[in-house]
Design an enzyme around this catalytic site. Structure first.
Site, short mmCIF file in Angstrom:
data_model
loop_
_atom_site.label_atom_id
_atom_site.label_comp_id
_atom_site.label_asym_id
_atom_site.label_seq_id
_atom_site.Cartn_x
_atom_site.Cartn_y
_atom_site.Cartn_z
N ASN A 72 -5.29 5.58 -0.84
CA ASN A 72 -4.37 6.17 0.50
C ASN A 72 -4.21 7.50 0.57
O ASN A 72 -4.15 8.18 1.48
CB ASN A 72 -3.46 5.19 0.87
CG ASN A 72 -3.72 4.02 1.44
OD1 ASN A 72 -5.16 4.05 2.18
ND2 ASN A 72 -2.98 2.80 1.42
N HIS A 118 -2.87 -3.69 -5.74
CA HIS A 118 -3.35 -3.26 -4.28
C HIS A 118 -4.63 -3.69 -3.89
O HIS A 118 -5.53 -3.02 -4.55
CB HIS A 118 -2.99 -1.68 -3.96
CG HIS A 118 -3.22 -1.37 -2.85
ND1 HIS A 118 -3.68 0.05 -2.39
CD2 HIS A 118 -3.01 -2.00 -1.48
CE1 HIS A 118 -3.78 -0.14 -1.00
NE2 HIS A 118 -3.23 -1.16 -0.41
N SER A 122 0.77 -0.98 0.15
CA SER A 122 -0.21 0.09 -0.06
C SER A 122 0.81 1.10 0.04
O SER A 122 0.32 2.12 -0.20
CB SER A 122 -0.89 -0.07 1.12
OG SER A 122 -0.22 -0.20 2.28
N GLU A 169 -6.19 -1.72 -6.95
CA GLU A 169 -5.64 -0.48 -7.59
C GLU A 169 -4.35 -1.20 -8.46
O GLU A 169 -3.46 -1.87 -7.99
CB GLU A 169 -4.88 0.58 -6.61
CG GLU A 169 -5.80 1.31 -6.03
CD GLU A 169 -5.44 2.20 -5.01
OE1 GLU A 169 -5.89 3.52 -5.18
OE2 GLU A 169 -4.52 1.97 -4.11
N1 CAA Z 1 -13.56 -11.37 5.81
C1 CAA Z 1 -14.60 -12.06 4.93
N2 CAA Z 1 -15.61 -11.42 4.93
C2 CAA Z 1 -15.98 -10.57 5.77
C3 CAA Z 1 -15.06 -10.01 6.82
C4 CAA Z 1 -13.70 -10.41 6.60
N3 CAA Z 1 -12.82 -10.19 7.45
N4 CAA Z 1 -15.47 -9.09 7.39
C5 CAA Z 1 -16.95 -9.02 7.11
N5 CAA Z 1 -17.01 -9.90 6.06
C6 CAA Z 1 -18.34 -10.11 5.33
C7 CAA Z 1 -19.61 -10.72 6.00
O1 CAA Z 1 -19.54 -12.14 6.22
C8 CAA Z 1 -20.81 -10.39 5.46
O2 CAA Z 1 -20.84 -10.98 4.50
P1 CAA Z 1 -22.55 -11.25 4.01
O3 CAA Z 1 -23.17 -9.92 3.65
O4 CAA Z 1 -22.32 -12.34 2.83
O5 CAA Z 1 -23.37 -11.83 5.13
C9 CAA Z 1 -20.39 -8.83 5.06
O6 CAA Z 1 -18.91 -8.75 4.98
C10 CAA Z 1 -20.87 -7.69 6.11
O7 CAA Z 1 -20.19 -8.21 7.26
P2 CAA Z 1 -20.92 -7.63 8.67
O8 CAA Z 1 -22.29 -7.55 8.44
O9 CAA Z 1 -20.33 -8.58 9.75
O10 CAA Z 1 -20.36 -6.31 9.26
P3 CAA Z 1 -20.42 -4.99 8.25
O11 CAA Z 1 -21.94 -4.91 7.53
O12 CAA Z 1 -20.40 -3.83 9.14
O13 CAA Z 1 -19.38 -5.04 6.97
C11 CAA Z 1 -16.95 -4.37 6.55
C12 CAA Z 1 -17.90 -4.96 7.58
C13 CAA Z 1 -17.10 -5.20 5.06
C14 CAA Z 1 -15.71 -4.66 7.05
C15 CAA Z 1 -17.64 -2.95 6.19
O14 CAA Z 1 -17.66 -2.44 7.72
C16 CAA Z 1 -16.71 -2.06 5.61
O15 CAA Z 1 -16.89 -2.08 4.29
N6 CAA Z 1 -15.83 -1.16 6.27
C17 CAA Z 1 -14.92 -0.53 5.51
C18 CAA Z 1 -13.53 -1.22 5.09
C19 CAA Z 1 -12.60 -0.45 4.39
O16 CAA Z 1 -12.86 0.73 4.33
N7 CAA Z 1 -11.53 -1.17 4.08
C20 CAA Z 1 -10.55 -0.58 3.33
C21 CAA Z 1 -9.61 -0.14 4.74
S1 CAA Z 1 -8.12 0.47 3.49
C22 CAA Z 1 -7.29 -0.39 3.05
O17 CAA Z 1 -7.30 -1.75 3.11
C23 CAA Z 1 -6.15 0.24 2.49
C24 CAA Z 1 -4.70 0.35 2.99
O18 CAA Z 1 -3.92 0.13 2.19
C25 CAA Z 1 -4.60 0.76 4.47
#
Ligand code: CAA
Length: 297
Positions: free
Chosen positions: A190, A140, A119, A152
């Protein structure tokens, strides 16, 4: 070039997610870790997630068995010798990554596509540690990889157009959307996300609102799935600090500088969810307690 067999190096959070998605999407996939213990841990996490998909009905029993057959684990880099594409997802450290690519490069097929899931480390720097800069690019993925649909794709000055097109087709086969970006710190996401998140810390310090109010405001006011403090704890505060420093070193603008509070939390070992404490206390993971309720930050 058509990608048939995929190699992933590193079976942590990102590597295990990438390997899982590749195997579910029909690619014979081998995921290599540094030792048996790390490999077993990563594979157990994948197994748990696959079982959850079966329980939810997103994966049939037959498909599950086929995925398990397609996905292999190993601890020797030589096991990647036949792969068409190798995605590196090892620790986010520039020296480590360059050293790693110098070791791996001669073991791969000359025409294999070499990709890093970094990243924040310069793709150009890593590609120069290989003998085939034209077959190197950044891929990414986002956390959690099985859920997040963006990749990305980072083209350098040297990446072959044909290599880039193969990566685009591969990304589509994973059911994900590729955006094209260039090798600049933070790429697109990012570059925009990290200043927003660190600005939330400044807003907290200026008294704009509490941790939970700022999180609630951005969740309900902007329809973000997570507020900024929950998201920073999810990403990991050490990762946040690391990326903010890289952005600041490149752009030299105060808005990219990591705030002092972020630095203090990292030094104190409060790294977010993974360490049990960050901006929230995860003693009970089902109902995290924001730290500003219980102590002065
Ligand atoms: N692995 C696999 N599946 C997962 C999971 C994981 N770690 N966490 C959640 N899920 C799945 C669940 O099983 C669920 O699937 P279904 O809809 O098929 O049942 C779905 O995701 C939704 O999960 P939850 O109902 O438990 O919870 P939620 O609705 O709050 O979603 C989330 C969880 C998907 C993490 C959501 O909160 C989200 O999108 N958050 C933002 C995440 C984000 O911004 N990520 C980017 C981070 S930055 C990055 O990665 C870049 C970097 O370089 C730092």
């Amino acid at each position: 070039m058509d990608i048939r067999e995929v190699g992933v190096v590193g079976c942590g959070l990102m590597g295990s997610g990438i390997a899982q998605v590749a195997a579910v999407s029909g690619f014979p996939t081998i995921v290599v870790e540094a030792n048996r213990e790390l490999s077993d841990r990563g594979m157990a996490n994948i197994a748990k997630r696959l079982e959850r998909l079966v329980e939810k009905g997103s994966l049939s029993a037959g498909e599950h068995a086929a995925v398990r057959q397609r996905l292999r684990a190993g601890t020797e880099l030589s096991q990647l010798a036949q792969c068409d594409l190798v995605i590196e997802a090892i620790t986010e450290d520039a020296e480590e990554k360059c050293k790693f690519w110098r070791t791996l490069d001669p073991l791969l097929r000359p025409d294999a596509i070499r990709a890093s899931n970094t990243s924040s480390v310069s793709i150009t720097r890593m590609m120069m540690a290989t003998s085939r800069p034209e077959r190197f690019l950044g891929m990414h993925f986002f956390n959690p990889v099985p859920v997040m649909t963006l990749v990305e794709l980072v083209k350098t000055l040297a990446t072959d157009a044909e290599v880039y097109e193969s990566a685009v087709r591969f990304t589509q086969k994973l059911g994900k959307t590729a955006v094209h970006t260039t090798d600049r710190p933070g790429f697109i996401v990012n570059r925009l996300l990290v200043p927003y998140l660190t600005d939330a810390i400044r807003a907290l310090e200026e008294g704009a609102g509490s941790i939970s109010d700022i999180d609630c405001a951005m969740k309900l006011g902007c329809n973000h799935p997570m507020g900024p403090f929950v998201l920073m704890d999810y990403i990991g505060l050490d990762t946040m600090y690391f990326i903010a420093n890289i952005l600041f070193e490149e752009f030299r603008e105060p808005r990219f500088a990591p705030p002092g509070l972020l630095k203090r939390l990292v030094i104190a070992g409060r790294l977010g969810r993974k360490s049990g404490k960050g901006f929230y206390d995860y003693f009970d993971p089902a109902s995290p307690v924001p730290l500003d309720q219980s102590e002065r930050l």
